[in-house]
Motif scaffolding. Structure first.
Motif, PDB file in Angstrom:
ATOM      1  N   ASP A   1      -9.824 -50.394  23.768  1.00  0.00           N
ATOM      2  CA  ASP A   1     -11.014 -50.817  23.043  1.00  0.00           C
ATOM      3  C   ASP A   1     -11.654 -51.982  23.778  1.00  0.00           C
ATOM      4  N   ILE A   2     -12.909 -51.810  24.151  1.00  0.00           N
ATOM      5  CA  ILE A   2     -13.642 -52.855  24.865  1.00  0.00           C
ATOM      6  C   ILE A   2     -14.385 -53.714  23.855  1.00  0.00           C
ATOM      7  N   ASP A   3     -14.165 -55.013  23.928  1.00  0.00           N
ATOM      8  CA  ASP A   3     -14.807 -55.932  22.988  1.00  0.00           C
ATOM      9  C   ASP A   3     -16.194 -56.355  23.456  1.00  0.00           C
ATOM     10  N   SER A   4     -16.387 -56.468  24.762  1.00  0.00           N
ATOM     11  CA  SER A   4     -17.698 -56.883  25.275  1.00  0.00           C
ATOM     12  C   SER A   4     -17.917 -56.309  26.663  1.00  0.00           C
ATOM     13  N   TYR A   5     -19.177 -56.117  26.995  1.00  0.00           N
ATOM     14  CA  TYR A   5     -19.567 -55.539  28.285  1.00  0.00           C
ATOM     15  C   TYR A   5     -20.448 -56.522  29.049  1.00  0.00           C
ATOM     16  N   ILE A   6     -20.248 -56.533  30.356  1.00  0.00           N
ATOM     17  CA  ILE A   6     -21.092 -57.324  31.252  1.00  0.00           C
ATOM     18  C   ILE A   6     -21.654 -56.383  32.300  1.00  0.00           C
ATOM     19  N   LEU A   7     -22.965 -56.311  32.396  1.00  0.00           N
ATOM     20  CA  LEU A   7     -23.635 -55.473  33.394  1.00  0.00           C
ATOM     21  C   LEU A   7     -24.185 -56.365  34.496  1.00  0.00           C
ATOM     22  N   ILE A   8     -23.812 -56.059  35.728  1.00  0.00           N
ATOM     23  CA  ILE A   8     -24.359 -56.786  36.875  1.00  0.00           C
ATOM     24  C   ILE A   8     -25.407 -55.896  37.524  1.00  0.00           C
ATOM     25  N   SER A   9     -26.654 -56.269  37.310  1.00  0.00           N
ATOM     26  CA  SER A   9     -27.771 -55.407  37.704  1.00  0.00           C
ATOM     27  C   SER A   9     -29.060 -56.203  37.691  1.00  0.00           C
ATOM     28  N   GLN A  10     -30.109 -55.630  38.246  1.00  0.00           N
ATOM     29  CA  GLN A  10     -31.453 -56.192  38.151  1.00  0.00           C
ATOM     30  C   GLN A  10     -32.301 -55.393  37.169  1.00  0.00           C
TER      31      GLN A  10
ATOM     32  N   LEU B   1     -33.947 -52.146  31.870  1.00  0.00           N
ATOM     33  CA  LEU B   1     -33.963 -50.858  31.167  1.00  0.00           C
ATOM     34  C   LEU B   1     -32.574 -50.225  31.154  1.00  0.00           C
ATOM     35  N   LEU B   2     -31.817 -50.418  32.228  1.00  0.00           N
ATOM     36  CA  LEU B   2     -30.446 -49.904  32.276  1.00  0.00           C
ATOM     37  C   LEU B   2     -29.585 -50.600  31.230  1.00  0.00           C
ATOM     38  N   LYS B   3     -29.779 -51.887  31.064  1.00  0.00           N
ATOM     39  CA  LYS B   3     -29.052 -52.638  30.046  1.00  0.00           C
ATOM     40  C   LYS B   3     -29.303 -52.047  28.661  1.00  0.00           C
ATOM     41  N   GLU B   4     -30.558 -51.778  28.348  1.00  0.00           N
ATOM     42  CA  GLU B   4     -30.908 -51.217  27.039  1.00  0.00           C
ATOM     43  C   GLU B   4     -30.311 -49.815  26.875  1.00  0.00           C
ATOM     44  N   LYS B   5     -30.324 -49.045  27.943  1.00  0.00           N
ATOM     45  CA  LYS B   5     -29.773 -47.693  27.894  1.00  0.00           C
ATOM     46  C   LYS B   5     -28.264 -47.731  27.628  1.00  0.00           C
ATOM     47  N   LEU B   6     -27.568 -48.662  28.281  1.00  0.00           N
ATOM     48  CA  LEU B   6     -26.126 -48.773  28.089  1.00  0.00           C
ATOM     49  C   LEU B   6     -25.781 -49.284  26.694  1.00  0.00           C
ATOM     50  N   GLU B   7     -26.585 -50.173  26.163  1.00  0.00           N
ATOM     51  CA  GLU B   7     -26.337 -50.663  24.805  1.00  0.00           C
ATOM     52  C   GLU B   7     -26.434 -49.524  23.794  1.00  0.00           C
ATOM     53  N   LYS B   8     -27.386 -48.646  24.009  1.00  0.00           N
ATOM     54  CA  LYS B   8     -27.531 -47.493  23.127  1.00  0.00           C
ATOM     55  C   LYS B   8     -26.358 -46.529  23.301  1.00  0.00           C
ATOM     56  N   LEU B   9     -25.928 -46.339  24.535  1.00  0.00           N
ATOM     57  CA  LEU B   9     -24.832 -45.418  24.832  1.00  0.00           C
ATOM     58  C   LEU B   9     -23.492 -45.940  24.314  1.00  0.00           C
ATOM     59  N   LEU B  10     -23.241 -47.235  24.520  1.00  0.00           N
ATOM     60  CA  LEU B  10     -21.945 -47.827  24.193  1.00  0.00           C
ATOM     61  C   LEU B  10     -21.866 -48.351  22.768  1.00  0.00           C
ATOM     62  N   GLY B  11     -23.029 -48.546  22.141  1.00  0.00           N
ATOM     63  CA  GLY B  11     -23.050 -49.037  20.761  1.00  0.00           C
ATOM     64  C   GLY B  11     -22.678 -50.499  20.630  1.00  0.00           C
ATOM     65  N   LYS B  12     -22.802 -51.259  21.719  1.00  0.00           N
ATOM     66  CA  LYS B  12     -22.491 -52.690  21.704  1.00  0.00           C
ATOM     67  C   LYS B  12     -23.485 -53.435  22.591  1.00  0.00           C
ATOM     68  N   ASN B  13     -23.578 -54.744  22.337  1.00  0.00           N
ATOM     69  CA  ASN B  13     -24.431 -55.573  23.184  1.00  0.00           C
ATOM     70  C   ASN B  13     -23.863 -55.638  24.600  1.00  0.00           C
TER      71      ASN B  13
ATOM     72  N   SER C   1      -9.904 -61.327  24.879  1.00  0.00           N
ATOM     73  CA  SER C   1     -10.397 -60.031  24.427  1.00  0.00           C
ATOM     74  C   SER C   1     -10.663 -59.160  25.642  1.00  0.00           C
ATOM     75  N   ASN C   2     -10.850 -57.854  25.419  1.00  0.00           N
ATOM     76  CA  ASN C   2     -11.061 -56.916  26.518  1.00  0.00           C
ATOM     77  C   ASN C   2     -12.520 -56.889  26.936  1.00  0.00           C
ATOM     78  N   VAL C   3     -12.744 -57.156  28.202  1.00  0.00           N
ATOM     79  CA  VAL C   3     -14.089 -57.189  28.775  1.00  0.00           C
ATOM     80  C   VAL C   3     -14.192 -56.114  29.849  1.00  0.00           C
ATOM     81  N   GLU C   4     -15.295 -55.395  29.850  1.00  0.00           N
ATOM     82  CA  GLU C   4     -15.540 -54.432  30.925  1.00  0.00           C
ATOM     83  C   GLU C   4     -16.761 -54.860  31.714  1.00  0.00           C
ATOM     84  N   ILE C   5     -16.592 -54.957  33.023  1.00  0.00           N
ATOM     85  CA  ILE C   5     -17.682 -55.324  33.922  1.00  0.00           C
ATOM     86  C   ILE C   5     -18.217 -54.047  34.555  1.00  0.00           C
ATOM     87  N   ILE C   6     -19.513 -53.840  34.425  1.00  0.00           N
ATOM     88  CA  ILE C   6     -20.167 -52.654  34.970  1.00  0.00           C
ATOM     89  C   ILE C   6     -21.041 -53.078  36.141  1.00  0.00           C
TER      90      ILE C   6
END
Length: 389
Positions: free
Chosen positions: A287-296, A299-311, A332-337
């Motif tokens: 179970d991932i508690d939070s996500y960190i996206l490294i990107s510019q 729109l990808l951030k918004e797409k992933l939030e919708k897909l993953l159901g988390k901020n 807590s469990n963090v996933e870096i994308i």
């Protein structure tokens, strides 16, 4: 031509796509080629190659010929002075091949055998099989019964994983892993390639050992790191156990004097080792508690939030200034994308090594791809998550 990279694929379409992207980037300043050999995959690996990489040589076998024969087929059509045998569930850095080609290991070294490199799993952890010793009966005994873990600094017990060298030291070793083997094509042909009587599991040991028998010196090269998801190519089930035992028995019958006691030991030991590997292959869902996206890409951030159901926390390509403080003291469990559209593979691999932790997992979104991919353990099959437009 300097280098031919041979990638043998079987039913790992998404891992293959990412692997080829990384190899393309690594060959950008090298006179090289990529040859993909497909062992009759039932997924759409071949169609993906034809659509996305139409310029890359694709050999489609009409049966699963196994690891040795599949690679031999690919090398037979290679043109490079050097070849690299590469698993499809790997990711190379942009400078991986350049560093090896420019290293002192190559020139002048007429006794050069096979070169391996530093491998890490999908969590950034070092894979000890990156460098190994010849599994003589005694060395195999220390491996199967875990003595190398109990006495890691005593040479009598630590030879299976060549623990006389640290993961950061370049030096001579006996055996390299088949996920990444770099050698002269002339030597490969002199050795007759992989032994096609080995279906899998002992083929890399056998090739390494035969190079030594021919007066060559094998090397572990620590100056570049390659991701090897490892668990993706093989599901460790009952078939795995049977093939592993058969492979080790074949290797010993080929190279060592056998006895009834030794045969019984190897049979029981191989089953025990394979059973333990199988038991580790079941990884519970994390179970991932939070996500960190490294990107510019906002729109990808918004797409992933919708897909993953988390901020999803968005960091720019200069994430090294912010990420350490975000990860400091986490429980807590963090996933870096990592968005590879914004980052080179070399930066991603380095970050995985730097920020590896029991609480941190990683995914990569390959350049111009609609999926993210990763593995939370060297024993599981990895995970592919499709990202819809």
């Amino acid at each position: 031509m300097q280098l031919s990279v041979i990638i043998l694929n079987y039913n790992v379409r998404y891992f293959l796509e990412q692997c080829v992207l990384s190899v393309q980037a690594a060959l950008q300043h090298i006179d090289g080629e990529i040859i993909v050999v497909d062992n009759n995959s039932s997924d759409d690996s071949c169609q993906m190659m034809k659509t996305r990489f139409p310029h890359i040589k694709l050999i489609e076998n009409n049966e699963n010929t196994g690891f040795p024969k599949g690679n031999n087929i690919g090398v037979a059509q290679a043109k490079g002075e050097y070849i690299c045998i590469l698993n499809p569930d790997t990711v190379v850095a942009e400078d991986t091949f350049t560093k090896i080609l420019n290293s002192q290991l190559l020139t002048p070294n007429f006794q050069l055998g096979i070169i391996g490199c530093k491998l890490v799993d999908g969590t950034g952890k070092f894979l000890p099989e990156s460098k190994r010793g010849i599994p003589t009966p005694w060395v195999a005994f220390t491996k199967i019964f875990g003595l190398y873990k109990i006495f890691p600094k005593i040479q009598l017990f630590n030879r299976y994983y060549a623990q006389n060298l640290s993961e950061h030291q370049t030096g001579e070793v006996d055996v390299l892993v088949g996920a990444f083997m770099f050698l002269k094509r002339e030597l490969y042909n002199q050795l007759g390639g992989f032994d096609e009587n080995c279906f899998m599991y002992s083929d890399d040991i056998d090739l390494s050992y035969r190079a030594l028998q021919n007066g060559k010196t094998n090397y572990y090269f620590s100056k570049t790191t390659v991701i090897h998801y490892k668990g993706e190519s093989t599901v460790k089930d009952g078939t795995y156990m049977k093939r592993f035992q058969e492979a080790m028995e074949y290797f010993y019958s080929k190279h060592f004097k056998k006895s009834a006691f030794f045969s019984l030991f190897m049979k029981s030991g191989s089953y025990l080792f394979a059973f333990l590997k199988k038991s580790k292959s079941v990884v519970s869902n994390r179970d991932i508690d939070s996500y960190i996206l490294i990107s510019q890409n906002e729109l990808l951030k918004e797409k992933l939030e919708k897909l993953l159901g988390k901020n999803v926390k968005l960091l720019s390509a200069t994430f090294k200034n912010e990420l350490p403080s975000l990860l400091k003291g986490i429980h807590s469990n963090v996933e870096i994308i990592f968005d590879q559209n914004a980052l080179p593979f070399s930066t991603i691999i380095s970050a995985m090594e730097t920020y590896k932790s029991e609480n941190v997992t990683f995914k990569i979104i390959p350049n111009q791809s609609n999926f993210m991919i990763g593995s939370n353990s060297s024993n599981d099959r990895g995970e592919v998550i499709l990202i819809n437009d």
